[in-house]
Write an enzyme that holds these catalytic residues in place. Sequence first.
Site, PDB file in Angstrom:
ATOM      1  N   LYS A  60      13.031  59.755  23.806  1.00  0.00           N
ATOM      2  CA  LYS A  60      13.559  60.302  25.080  1.00  0.00           C
ATOM      3  C   LYS A  60      14.767  59.478  25.531  1.00  0.00           C
ATOM      4  CE  LYS A  60      11.611  59.052  29.102  1.00  0.00           C
ATOM      5  NZ  LYS A  60      12.553  58.484  30.089  1.00  0.00           N
ATOM      6  N   ASN A  61      14.621  58.150  25.461  1.00  0.00           N
ATOM      7  CA  ASN A  61      15.659  57.289  26.030  1.00  0.00           C
ATOM      8  C   ASN A  61      16.857  57.112  25.128  1.00  0.00           C
ATOM      9  OD1 ASN A  61      14.090  57.164  28.259  1.00  0.00           O
ATOM     10  ND2 ASN A  61      13.306  55.093  27.876  1.00  0.00           N
ATOM     11  N   ARG A 103      16.743  60.217  36.191  1.00  0.00           N
ATOM     12  CA  ARG A 103      17.603  59.035  36.269  1.00  0.00           C
ATOM     13  C   ARG A 103      18.788  59.169  35.328  1.00  0.00           C
ATOM     14  NH1 ARG A 103      18.898  54.312  38.959  1.00  0.00           N
ATOM     15  NH2 ARG A 103      19.745  52.824  37.475  1.00  0.00           N
ATOM     16  N   CYS A 120      11.600  58.056  38.072  1.00  0.00           N
ATOM     17  CA  CYS A 120      10.321  57.522  38.539  1.00  0.00           C
ATOM     18  C   CYS A 120      10.567  56.520  39.682  1.00  0.00           C
ATOM     19  CB  CYS A 120       9.618  56.794  37.392  1.00  0.00           C
ATOM     20  SG  CYS A 120       9.104  57.910  36.106  1.00  0.00           S
ATOM     21  N   ARG A 129      16.178  51.019  41.827  1.00  0.00           N
ATOM     22  CA  ARG A 129      17.029  51.532  40.751  1.00  0.00           C
ATOM     23  C   ARG A 129      18.459  51.815  41.238  1.00  0.00           C
ATOM     24  NH1 ARG A 129      13.531  55.233  36.890  1.00  0.00           N
ATOM     25  NH2 ARG A 129      14.754  54.118  35.313  1.00  0.00           N
ATOM     26  N   ASP A 161      24.686  49.856  41.101  1.00  0.00           N
ATOM     27  CA  ASP A 161      25.835  48.968  41.389  1.00  0.00           C
ATOM     28  C   ASP A 161      26.529  48.464  40.123  1.00  0.00           C
ATOM     29  OD1 ASP A 161      23.240  47.636  41.204  1.00  0.00           O
ATOM     30  OD2 ASP A 161      24.355  45.780  41.479  1.00  0.00           O
ATOM     31  N   LEU A 162      25.754  48.215  39.061  1.00  0.00           N
ATOM     32  CA  LEU A 162      26.384  47.700  37.828  1.00  0.00           C
ATOM     33  C   LEU A 162      27.185  48.806  37.120  1.00  0.00           C
ATOM     34  CD1 LEU A 162      23.472  45.446  36.489  1.00  0.00           C
ATOM     35  CD2 LEU A 162      25.552  44.731  37.698  1.00  0.00           C
ATOM     36  N   ASP A 186       8.355  49.376  29.787  1.00  0.00           N
ATOM     37  CA  ASP A 186       7.744  50.712  29.688  1.00  0.00           C
ATOM     38  C   ASP A 186       6.353  50.672  29.071  1.00  0.00           C
ATOM     39  OD1 ASP A 186      10.877  52.445  28.948  1.00  0.00           O
ATOM     40  OD2 ASP A 186      10.021  51.648  30.791  1.00  0.00           O
ATOM     41  N   VAL A 243      11.114  43.198  35.209  1.00  0.00           N
ATOM     42  CA  VAL A 243      12.261  44.110  35.157  1.00  0.00           C
ATOM     43  C   VAL A 243      12.365  45.010  36.378  1.00  0.00           C
ATOM     44  CG1 VAL A 243      13.366  45.952  33.808  1.00  0.00           C
ATOM     45  CG2 VAL A 243      12.246  44.044  32.622  1.00  0.00           C
ATOM     46  N   ARG A 258       7.299  64.407  31.171  1.00  0.00           N
ATOM     47  CA  ARG A 258       8.703  63.980  31.127  1.00  0.00           C
ATOM     48  C   ARG A 258       9.002  63.189  29.853  1.00  0.00           C
ATOM     49  NH1 ARG A 258      10.763  61.105  36.394  1.00  0.00           N
ATOM     50  NH2 ARG A 258      12.572  61.161  35.056  1.00  0.00           N
TER      51      ARG A 258
HETATM   52  C1  EPZ Z   1      16.196  52.683  31.188  1.00  0.00           C
HETATM   53  O1  EPZ Z   1      16.271  52.847  32.597  1.00  0.00           O
HETATM   54  C2  EPZ Z   1      15.050  53.571  30.733  1.00  0.00           C
HETATM   55  N1  EPZ Z   1      15.338  54.965  31.069  1.00  0.00           N
HETATM   56  C3  EPZ Z   1      13.748  53.137  31.419  1.00  0.00           C
HETATM   57  O2  EPZ Z   1      12.694  53.938  30.881  1.00  0.00           O
HETATM   58  C4  EPZ Z   1      13.481  51.673  31.062  1.00  0.00           C
HETATM   59  O3  EPZ Z   1      12.339  51.245  31.750  1.00  0.00           O
HETATM   60  C5  EPZ Z   1      14.683  50.818  31.465  1.00  0.00           C
HETATM   61  O4  EPZ Z   1      15.892  51.323  30.838  1.00  0.00           O
HETATM   62  C6  EPZ Z   1      14.516  49.358  31.046  1.00  0.00           C
HETATM   63  O5  EPZ Z   1      14.316  49.274  29.675  1.00  0.00           O
HETATM   64  C7  EPZ Z   1      16.195  55.664  30.288  1.00  0.00           C
HETATM   65  O6  EPZ Z   1      16.749  55.149  29.321  1.00  0.00           O
HETATM   66  C8  EPZ Z   1      16.443  57.096  30.677  1.00  0.00           C
HETATM   67  P1  EPZ Z   1      18.040  49.437  33.689  1.00  0.00           P
HETATM   68  P2  EPZ Z   1      17.527  52.220  33.420  1.00  0.00           P
HETATM   69  O7  EPZ Z   1      19.358  49.871  34.200  1.00  0.00           O
HETATM   70  O8  EPZ Z   1      18.760  52.365  32.607  1.00  0.00           O
HETATM   71  C9  EPZ Z   1      18.311  46.994  37.712  1.00  0.00           C
HETATM   72  C10 EPZ Z   1      10.834  55.338  30.945  1.00  0.00           C
HETATM   73  O9  EPZ Z   1       9.663  55.189  31.346  1.00  0.00           O
HETATM   74  N2  EPZ Z   1      19.640  47.603  37.852  1.00  0.00           N
HETATM   75  O10 EPZ Z   1      17.984  48.597  32.449  1.00  0.00           O
HETATM   76  O11 EPZ Z   1      17.497  52.786  34.771  1.00  0.00           O
HETATM   77  C11 EPZ Z   1      17.215  48.024  37.929  1.00  0.00           C
HETATM   78  O12 EPZ Z   1      16.953  48.200  39.313  1.00  0.00           O
HETATM   79  C12 EPZ Z   1      11.981  54.818  31.778  1.00  0.00           C
HETATM   80  O13 EPZ Z   1      11.155  55.894  29.864  1.00  0.00           O
HETATM   81  C13 EPZ Z   1      20.456  47.158  38.888  1.00  0.00           C
HETATM   82  O14 EPZ Z   1      20.080  46.293  39.670  1.00  0.00           O
HETATM   83  O15 EPZ Z   1      17.099  50.687  33.457  1.00  0.00           O
HETATM   84  C14 EPZ Z   1      16.051  47.428  37.187  1.00  0.00           C
HETATM   85  O16 EPZ Z   1      15.404  46.492  38.026  1.00  0.00           O
HETATM   86  C15 EPZ Z   1      11.507  54.136  33.047  1.00  0.00           C
HETATM   87  N3  EPZ Z   1      21.688  47.719  39.033  1.00  0.00           N
HETATM   88  C16 EPZ Z   1      16.714  46.708  36.010  1.00  0.00           C
HETATM   89  O17 EPZ Z   1      18.100  46.569  36.355  1.00  0.00           O
HETATM   90  C17 EPZ Z   1      22.141  48.697  38.180  1.00  0.00           C
HETATM   91  O18 EPZ Z   1      23.292  49.161  38.352  1.00  0.00           O
HETATM   92  C18 EPZ Z   1      16.632  47.479  34.693  1.00  0.00           C
HETATM   93  O19 EPZ Z   1      17.265  48.699  34.892  1.00  0.00           O
HETATM   94  C19 EPZ Z   1      21.296  49.140  37.129  1.00  0.00           C
HETATM   95  C20 EPZ Z   1      20.044  48.575  36.983  1.00  0.00           C
END
Ligand code: EPZ
Length: 415
Positions: free
Chosen positions: A22-23, A90, A114, A119, A122-123, A302, A324, A394
Site C-alpha cells: 500500500k505504502n 494521508r 488515521c 501528522r 511542515d516538512l 506500523d 514515531v 484500507r
Molecule cells: C507513512 O506515513 C506511512 N503512510 C505510514 O503508514 C507510516 O506509519 C509512516 O510513514 C512512518 O513509517 C504512507 O506511506 C501512506 P512520516 P507519513 O511523515 O509519511 C512527523 C500505515 O498504517 N512529521 O514519516 O505520514 C509525523 O507527525 C500508515 O500504513 C512531521 O512532524 O509518515 C510523525 O510523527 C500509518 N512533519 C513522523 O513525522 C511532517 O511534515 C513520521 O511521519 C511530516 C511528518
Amino acid sequence: MEKFIIEGGRPLNGSVGISGSKNSVLPILAASLLIKGKCTIYNVPHLSDVYTMIDLLRYYGADIKEGIALEIDCTDIDNRPANDKAKNIRASFLIVGALLGRFKKVSMHMPGGCSIGLRPVDLHLKGFCCLGAVHSFEKGIITIEYDRLRGNEIYLDFPSVGATENIMLASVLAEGTTVISNCAIEPEIVDLADFLNSAGADIKGAGSDTIVINGTDALHGTEHNIIPDRIEAGTFMLAVAGTGGCCRIKNVICDHIKPVILKLREIDAEVKEEDNSVIVASDGRLPNTDIKTMPYPGFPTDMQAIFMSIMAKGIGTGIVNETVFENRFMHVGELARMGANITVEGRTAVVKGVDMLKGANVKATDLRAGAGLVLSGLCAEGITEIGEIQYIDRGYEKIEEKIRQLGGKIERVRS
Ligand code: EPZ
C-alpha cells in the site's frame, strides 16, 4: 457497516501470498501525474486507499484502465480546485508534489488518514519552499505556487517518509539539482525512485540518508512492479506466532521485514528465510520482550499495535515504546475489553501478558490497530466481533479470505 466475527483458539497452518505494498503504490500513483505517457503498474493491491487515489487521479483527468495491471496515462491532465476526497487519505498530499511538476499553482485539502497523531506537513512545505514555492492556507486548503522551481539543498529535521516522497516528486522536473539530507530510507522510497528513474528521472541515493535528484525536462511512460507489502507480511508472521502453527508466507522480501524476523526469534518463534518467502512456526505461547519503534531500518511503527496484540497473551511483561507517532495506543482500550493488562504512560506501554484473552465486541480505531484486533481475536478464547472494519480494508487485501486459507475462523457480516 460491516464487521468481522472471529472464533479464536485455532492454530494457523498452510501458506498465504502477500499483496503489493500500500505504502509503495500510493506514492507511485501520485508520481504518475508527472508522466506524459502510459504507465503500466503490476501487483497493485485492491485496497480502499488505492481506489481513493485512483478517483483523485481521474479527477485531474488521468486516463486509467483497471485490469490485471493498472494502466495510467496522465498526458492530458488539468489543474483543478482542491477535491474533498483528498481529506480521506494521508497519501493524497503526495499529489501536490507531483502536480507542482506540471502546474505553477496547486491547491489541496489538508490530508486525512488515521488519527494516530497530528501528522503535520511542515516538512513537506519546508521542502517546497526551499525549491522556490510559497504557500498559503485558507479554510483547510493549502495553496502552493511558484514562478520557477529550482533545485536546492533540503535538510529534513525528521526522516519523514511522506516529506521525502513529496520533495522527490517536486524535484524531478525542477531546474538543477536537489539534495535531500536526513531523508527517509524505507523500501517504499526506493521503489518510488526506481519507478521514477524507469520513467527517465535522475535520482541517486534512494535507500540512504541522502538523495540527489538532477532535474530533467520530461518523463516518459514506463512499466513497474510494486514491491510486496512488508507490513502485511509482518502481520501474517505475527498471526502464526500468536495462534501457534506453521505457515509459509510467500511474496516476501525478507530484508524489508528483518526487525520483525529478529523480534520473532527473540520470543522463541521459529523463522526460516527463503528466497521470496518466510516460514514461521510457533506453539503460540511466547515469552514477552520489549519493542521500540524507529524509522526504517528500526522496528516499524506500523507493526507496533500488531505486535502488542500478541504480547497481550505472552508470558511475562514487555515494554512498548512508540517513538514515531504521538497517539498510537488507541488499540489498548480495545485490547483491555478482551482481558489484556496494559498500562500506558505517554509514549510507553507496559504489557503484562495474561494466560488467555477472552473474545469480546471491539472496534478498529485505525488501520493497524484493527489488524492487531484481528490477531487478538484469532488468539482469544471464544467469539470476537470487530466493528469499524473499513479501517482494516484500507490496508489489507482480502484479509478474511487469507486467514480462512490458513484455517482461521473469520466471517465478514453486515452489522
Ligand atoms: C507513512 O506515513 C506511512 N503512510 C505510514 O503508514 C507510516 O506509519 C509512516 O510513514 C512512518 O513509517 C504512507 O506511506 C501512506 P512520516 P507519513 O511523515 O509519511 C512527523 C500505515 O498504517 N512529521 O514519516 O505520514 C509525523 O507527525 C500508515 O500504513 C512531521 O512532524 O509518515 C510523525 O510523527 C500509518 N512533519 C513522523 O513525522 C511532517 O511534515 C513520521 O511521519 C511530516 C511528518
